[in-house]
Design a protein around this motif. Structure first.
Motif, PDB file in Angstrom:
ATOM      1  N   SER A  80      11.542  36.114 -15.261  1.00 15.07           N
ATOM      2  CA  SER A  80      10.218  36.346 -15.844  1.00 15.07           C
ATOM      3  C   SER A  80       9.131  35.520 -15.174  1.00 15.07           C
ATOM      4  N   LYS A  81       9.508  34.418 -14.531  1.00 16.61           N
ATOM      5  CA  LYS A  81       8.526  33.549 -13.899  1.00 16.61           C
ATOM      6  C   LYS A  81       8.229  33.966 -12.456  1.00 16.61           C
ATOM      7  N   THR A  82       9.282  34.250 -11.705  1.00 14.51           N
ATOM      8  CA  THR A  82       9.096  34.573 -10.281  1.00 14.51           C
ATOM      9  C   THR A  82       9.028  36.067 -10.013  1.00 14.51           C
ATOM     10  N   GLY A  83       9.546  36.878 -10.941  1.00 13.72           N
ATOM     11  CA  GLY A  83       9.572  38.313 -10.745  1.00 13.72           C
ATOM     12  C   GLY A  83      10.717  38.779  -9.869  1.00 13.72           C
ATOM     13  N   LYS A  84      11.534  37.853  -9.390  1.00 21.36           N
ATOM     14  CA  LYS A  84      12.655  38.209  -8.517  1.00 21.36           C
ATOM     15  C   LYS A  84      13.803  38.799  -9.342  1.00 21.36           C
ATOM     16  N   LYS A  85      14.524  39.740  -8.716  1.00 24.44           N
ATOM     17  CA  LYS A  85      15.658  40.372  -9.364  1.00 24.44           C
ATOM     18  C   LYS A  85      16.953  39.723  -8.884  1.00 24.44           C
TER      19      LYS A  85
END
Length: 222
Positions: free
Chosen positions: A47-52
């Motif tokens: 949720s913070k970095t948007g990375k999957k």
């Protein structure tokens, strides 16, 4: 395991799912990418970095298993009651209910499913086998009360008493009154009995009395 079970051998052409922890050339990348393309794997997003992230070396939870199997095989349906530890607000609720409806899972003897408990390889194999073929499922009419579900009003149940293998009773759903499910049973001698199933965890009730709890061990419901 799912791709093999579904007979999917061609893993080429799947777009990169852009997992931060699983890249081309890594073990399992092609399988994961294909599963994402088919829609039954999505991974997690920070949720913070948007990375999957795919978390390829993490364990699978029972709730995640329910979601993956439900999506992979388009399992749908809902039961008349839920496991005590899976409220309708839980993100896995719909998928666990679908597995229960399709007789893939019965839960634990204390009426729980334990959605956030890690699943073993052998248990995943059992759930997958039940999803693939009805021969691996237990007949709902012949299963003891070891699951976490109330009786299903869409079904008629037949159960026998341990003291007489020739004595049985057929129980049919007759409606709901004030939130309590009503059932009528007829035994092999022709006698009829009225049953009511409440949400009390100990409770099959007979004419409003808890005496029917003594019968609970003999009634075979899912």
């Amino acid at each position: 395991m799912l791709l093999r079970a579904k007979g999917i051998k061609d893993l080429s052409g799947a777009p990169d799912p852009n997992f931060a922890d699983l890249k081309k050339g890594d073990y399992g990348y092609e399988e994961a990418a294909k599963a994402v393309q088919l829609g039954f794997i999505s991974g997690k997003q920070d949720s913070k970095t948007g990375k999957k992230y795919f978390n390829p070396w993490d364990t699978l939870t029972r709730g995640q298993m329910a979601k993956v199997l439900s999506l992979a095989y388009n399992l749908k349906g809902t039961t008349v009651s839920e496991f005590y530890d899976v409220p309708s607000t839980d993100g896995f609720y719909t998928y666990i209910n679908a597995l229960a409806y399709n007789n893939v899972t019965t839960g634990y003897s204390n009426h729980t499913f334990k959605p956030y408990q890690s699943i073993s390889r052998q248990h995943f194999s059992v759930f997958l086998a039940r999803t693939l073929g009805s021969s691996f499922k237990e007949d709902a009419a012949n299963r003891a009360i070891t699951g976490g579900l109330k009786p299903n009003p869409r079904k008629t149940y037949v159960y026998s008493y341990s003291f007489d293998e020739n004595y049985s009773e057929t129980v049919k759903y007759t409606g709901t009154d004030s939130g309590i499910d009503n059932w009528t049973g007829r035994d092999t001698d022709g006698d009829t009995y009225d049953y009511a199933y409440s949400e009390v965890r100990t409770a099959l009730l007979l004419d409003g009395k808890t005496a029917l709890f003594l019968r609970q061990s003999h009634i075979r419901l899912n």
